[in-house]
Design a protein around this motif. Sequence first.
Motif, PDB file in Angstrom:
ATOM      1  N   THR A 191       0.810  -1.229   0.000  1.00  0.00           N
ATOM      2  CA  THR A 191       0.000   0.000   0.000  1.00  0.00           C
ATOM      3  C   THR A 191       0.837   1.271   0.000  1.00  0.00           C
ATOM      4  OG1 THR A 191      -0.015   0.196   2.411  1.00  0.00           O
ATOM      5  CG2 THR A 191      -1.751  -1.166   1.435  1.00  0.00           C
ATOM      6  N   THR A 245      -6.327   5.354   7.346  1.00  0.00           N
ATOM      7  CA  THR A 245      -6.922   6.511   8.045  1.00  0.00           C
ATOM      8  C   THR A 245      -7.678   7.312   7.006  1.00  0.00           C
ATOM      9  OG1 THR A 245      -5.030   6.530   9.506  1.00  0.00           O
ATOM     10  CG2 THR A 245      -6.367   8.530   9.473  1.00  0.00           C
ATOM     11  N   ASN A 246      -8.983   7.473   7.200  1.00  0.00           N
ATOM     12  CA  ASN A 246      -9.832   8.028   6.142  1.00  0.00           C
ATOM     13  C   ASN A 246     -10.464   9.374   6.505  1.00  0.00           C
ATOM     14  OD1 ASN A 246     -10.709   4.760   6.537  1.00  0.00           O
ATOM     15  ND2 ASN A 246      -9.610   5.334   4.680  1.00  0.00           N
ATOM     16  N   GLU A 247      -9.906  10.048   7.485  1.00  0.00           N
ATOM     17  CA  GLU A 247     -10.449  11.337   7.940  1.00  0.00           C
ATOM     18  C   GLU A 247     -10.565  12.325   6.754  1.00  0.00           C
ATOM     19  OE1 GLU A 247     -11.720  12.882  10.401  1.00  0.00           O
ATOM     20  OE2 GLU A 247     -11.162  14.979  10.175  1.00  0.00           O
ATOM     21  N   SER A 248     -11.735  12.898   6.589  1.00  0.00           N
ATOM     22  CA  SER A 248     -11.943  13.901   5.540  1.00  0.00           C
ATOM     23  C   SER A 248     -13.197  14.700   5.871  1.00  0.00           C
ATOM     24  CB  SER A 248     -12.106  13.218   4.173  1.00  0.00           C
ATOM     25  OG  SER A 248     -12.067  14.174   3.140  1.00  0.00           O
ATOM     26  N   ARG A 300     -12.376  21.036   2.830  1.00  0.00           N
ATOM     27  CA  ARG A 300     -11.089  21.017   3.531  1.00  0.00           C
ATOM     28  C   ARG A 300     -10.085  21.816   2.687  1.00  0.00           C
ATOM     29  NH1 ARG A 300      -8.380  15.288   5.448  1.00  0.00           N
ATOM     30  NH2 ARG A 300      -7.005  16.158   7.030  1.00  0.00           N
ATOM     31  N   PRO A 340      -6.241  10.521  -2.919  1.00  0.00           N
ATOM     32  CA  PRO A 340      -7.351   9.665  -2.539  1.00  0.00           C
ATOM     33  C   PRO A 340      -8.620  10.494  -2.268  1.00  0.00           C
ATOM     34  CG  PRO A 340      -6.090  10.186  -0.596  1.00  0.00           C
ATOM     35  CD  PRO A 340      -5.452  10.936  -1.728  1.00  0.00           C
ATOM     36  N   GLU A 378     -14.101  15.230  -0.719  1.00  0.00           N
ATOM     37  CA  GLU A 378     -13.298  16.144  -1.547  1.00  0.00           C
ATOM     38  C   GLU A 378     -13.835  16.272  -2.987  1.00  0.00           C
ATOM     39  OE1 GLU A 378      -8.968  16.322  -0.863  1.00  0.00           O
ATOM     40  OE2 GLU A 378      -8.859  15.520  -2.875  1.00  0.00           O
ATOM     41  N   ASP A 413      -9.733   5.526  -4.254  1.00  0.00           N
ATOM     42  CA  ASP A 413      -9.190   5.217  -2.926  1.00  0.00           C
ATOM     43  C   ASP A 413      -8.927   3.716  -2.842  1.00  0.00           C
ATOM     44  OD1 ASP A 413      -9.290   7.043  -0.114  1.00  0.00           O
ATOM     45  OD2 ASP A 413      -9.093   4.879   0.155  1.00  0.00           O
ATOM     46  N   ILE A 414      -7.972   3.360  -2.011  1.00  0.00           N
ATOM     47  CA  ILE A 414      -7.599   1.947  -1.837  1.00  0.00           C
ATOM     48  C   ILE A 414      -8.590   1.214  -0.924  1.00  0.00           C
ATOM     49  CG2 ILE A 414      -6.114   2.296   0.203  1.00  0.00           C
ATOM     50  CD1 ILE A 414      -4.099   0.387  -0.988  1.00  0.00           C
ATOM     51  N   ASN A 442      -5.591   0.935  -5.887  1.00  0.00           N
ATOM     52  CA  ASN A 442      -4.338   1.220  -5.187  1.00  0.00           C
ATOM     53  C   ASN A 442      -3.422   1.909  -6.197  1.00  0.00           C
ATOM     54  OD1 ASN A 442      -1.791   1.089  -4.041  1.00  0.00           O
ATOM     55  ND2 ASN A 442      -1.908  -1.100  -3.567  1.00  0.00           N
ATOM     56  N   ILE A 443      -2.908   3.080  -5.852  1.00  0.00           N
ATOM     57  CA  ILE A 443      -2.117   3.824  -6.853  1.00  0.00           C
ATOM     58  C   ILE A 443      -0.856   3.081  -7.287  1.00  0.00           C
ATOM     59  CG2 ILE A 443      -2.956   6.125  -6.200  1.00  0.00           C
ATOM     60  CD1 ILE A 443      -0.059   6.461  -4.907  1.00  0.00           C
ATOM     61  N   ARG A 447      -4.431  14.903  -1.691  1.00  0.00           N
ATOM     62  CA  ARG A 447      -4.216  15.585  -0.414  1.00  0.00           C
ATOM     63  C   ARG A 447      -4.302  14.595   0.757  1.00  0.00           C
ATOM     64  NH1 ARG A 447      -7.627  21.007  -0.602  1.00  0.00           N
ATOM     65  NH2 ARG A 447      -9.387  19.579  -0.423  1.00  0.00           N
ATOM     66  N   ASN A 448      -3.339  14.729   1.636  1.00  0.00           N
ATOM     67  CA  ASN A 448      -3.308  13.961   2.891  1.00  0.00           C
ATOM     68  C   ASN A 448      -3.197  12.449   2.702  1.00  0.00           C
ATOM     69  OD1 ASN A 448      -3.590  16.346   4.614  1.00  0.00           O
ATOM     70  ND2 ASN A 448      -5.566  16.516   3.574  1.00  0.00           N
TER      71      ASN A 448
HETATM   72  C1  LIG Z   1      -6.744  11.064   5.224  1.00  0.00           C
HETATM   73  S1  LIG Z   1      -7.519  10.427   3.781  1.00  0.00           S
HETATM   74  C2  LIG Z   1      -7.469  11.873   2.743  1.00  0.00           C
HETATM   75  C3  LIG Z   1      -8.790  12.113   2.034  1.00  0.00           C
HETATM   76  C4  LIG Z   1      -8.903  13.464   1.296  1.00  0.00           C
HETATM   77  N1  LIG Z   1      -8.007  13.564   0.178  1.00  0.00           N
HETATM   78  C5  LIG Z   1      -8.685  14.628   2.234  1.00  0.00           C
HETATM   79  O1  LIG Z   1      -7.630  15.259   2.192  1.00  0.00           O
HETATM   80  O2  LIG Z   1      -9.580  14.908   3.040  1.00  0.00           O
HETATM   81  C6  LIG Z   1      -6.216   9.373   3.146  1.00  0.00           C
HETATM   82  C7  LIG Z   1      -6.742   8.299   2.205  1.00  0.00           C
HETATM   83  O3  LIG Z   1      -5.644   7.736   1.463  1.00  0.00           O
HETATM   84  C8  LIG Z   1      -6.057   6.433   1.078  1.00  0.00           C
HETATM   85  N2  LIG Z   1      -4.866   5.676   0.594  1.00  0.00           N
HETATM   86  C9  LIG Z   1      -3.775   5.323   1.316  1.00  0.00           C
HETATM   87  N3  LIG Z   1      -2.899   4.634   0.557  1.00  0.00           N
HETATM   88  C10 LIG Z   1      -3.440   4.566  -0.690  1.00  0.00           C
HETATM   89  C11 LIG Z   1      -3.002   3.971  -1.927  1.00  0.00           C
HETATM   90  N4  LIG Z   1      -1.853   3.302  -2.016  1.00  0.00           N
HETATM   91  N5  LIG Z   1      -3.799   4.096  -3.022  1.00  0.00           N
HETATM   92  C12 LIG Z   1      -4.987   4.757  -2.943  1.00  0.00           C
HETATM   93  N6  LIG Z   1      -5.464   5.322  -1.790  1.00  0.00           N
HETATM   94  C13 LIG Z   1      -4.695   5.235  -0.677  1.00  0.00           C
HETATM   95  C14 LIG Z   1      -6.682   5.899   2.371  1.00  0.00           C
HETATM   96  O4  LIG Z   1      -7.523   4.787   2.172  1.00  0.00           O
HETATM   97  C15 LIG Z   1      -7.418   7.126   2.899  1.00  0.00           C
HETATM   98  O5  LIG Z   1      -8.796   7.121   2.564  1.00  0.00           O
END
Ligand SMILES: C[S@@+](CC[C@H](N)C(=O)[O-])C[C@H]1O[C@@H](n2cnc3c(N)ncnc32)[C@H](O)[C@@H]1O
Length: 264
Positions: A37, A87-90, A94, A119, A125, A149-150, A203-204, A221-222
């Motif tokens: 990941t 961590t999926n906080e959004s 934002r 993501p 977002e 998103d993953i 998954n990117i 972002r984030n």
């Molecule tokens: C904190 S959230 C950010 C959401 C939004 N972009 C924001 O800033 O509010 C981080 C997200 O990154 C995703 N994520 C982490 N690794 C990833 C990957 N390899 N490929 C795609 N998504 C990923 C997580 O599942 C999570 O939902």
Amino acid sequence: MFDFFKVQKVVVKKQSIPEATDIANIHAIALYFQKHTGIEFDSSSSVFQIKMKSFCKMHKVSSFKNILIELQKNQDLKQELINYLTTNESYFNREFHQIESLVASVKESFSHVRILCVPCSHGEEPYSIAIALLEAGVSSTKFDITGIDINKEVIAQAQQAIYNEKAIRNLSASVRSSYFTKEGSLFSLHSEIKNKVTFKCINIFESSFQKLEKFDYIFSRNMLIYFDTSTRIKAQKLFEEHLVDTSKDIYYGHADVTHLHTLS
Ligand SMILES: C[S@@+](CC[C@H](N)C(=O)[O-])C[C@H]1O[C@@H](n2cnc3c(N)ncnc32)[C@H](O)[C@@H]1O
């Protein structure tokens, strides 16, 4: 006599699964997770250890060694771990100044624009962007948005688009009433906005991301904050390859930029 009418009491012995205690193997799980990941966990942290112990318990596995073996052969279990550990906080709007900058740029463009949110978590977002564009008078036919998103669970929630007060706390009363229907304590987004965003669980770092078409704007972002330095550089390169016009900036979050600055 009539003994056969007596109800036989079947005693089912509850099998209690012993807690995983082979801490020496937990580092291998953190490495496995990072490899798949990009997300880095400190395997010596008690938070990670407690989370992994309860994940093992939920799946009736009594050691970290065995859960790793299971993870390597079971794709669904791997996805469950991803859903569990990310961590999926959004929330809506934002770092809104970046959305405002995107809106200004889209307004100047003469052609249709494609926007990638990677993501996207539960959709806050990409939906904020769609609302901001419509509010600024941009025609709904001029743009489309892809959210990636993953985490499979957040993608399902994004498609549902039902939010609590906390998620929409930054939205004005007029935006709330124009684009949401209040259902009890929840807010259901109208299909006019939902239809502007296509969500995909990707998954990117997997080939399905590379196969995606190119975009005019990318918001990421984030997420980079959860990666180590070399993974952040890898992710940045992937995004740059997905821009139609490589001279355009990618919108990173404030926290991501702080991390990226440490690279230069
Ligand atoms: C904190 S959230 C950010 C959401 C939004 N972009 C924001 O800033 O509010 C981080 C997200 O990154 C995703 N994520 C982490 N690794 C990833 C990957 N390899 N490929 C795609 N998504 C990923 C997580 O599942 C999570 O939902």
